[in-house]
Scaffold this motif. Structure first.
Motif: not given
Length: 121
Positions: A8-16, A112-121
């Protein structure tokens, strides 16, 4: 042997929003407290949230309280982390863990192995 697999991790914009899932297998998942931790770039792994099996009680880090919600479905052996109003400082690898509970990562024997979450400004 316990296996925990995050997704479920991924790239999302701030506020998302994002929802992380952690599927557990291999032992009596329902006996354990399940937790989420995260590790940002150059930082130590830190507690995010946990949920007890015995009474479903939850605990949150101050930095995420009111924005994140942890839940579990024992029938599906799955724990979730709903993350709303995401901020750039939430960017991290998020780990699911199973153990005796609390905020100290040493209390959790399985990871777990981890999932990356990246929040862009």
């Amino acid at each position: 042997q316990v296996q925990l697999v995050e997704s479920g991790g991924g790239l999302v914009q701030a506020g998302g929003s994002l929802r992380l899932s952690c599927a557990a297998s291999g032992r009596a998942f329902s006996r354990d407290t399940m937790g989420w931790f995260r590790q940002g770039p150059g930082k130590e792994r830190e507690f995010v949230a946990c949920i007890s099996r015995s009474d479903g009680s939850t605990d949150y880090a101050a930095s995420v309280k009111g924005r994140f919600t942890i839940s579990r479905d024992n029938a599906k052996n799955t724990v979730y982390l709903q993350m709303n109003t995401l901020k750039p400082e939430d960017t991290a690898v998020y780990y699911c863990a199973a153990g005796s509970g609390g905020r100290w990562r040493g209390n959790y024997a399985y990871w777990g192995q981890g999932t990356q979450v990246t929040v862009s400004s």
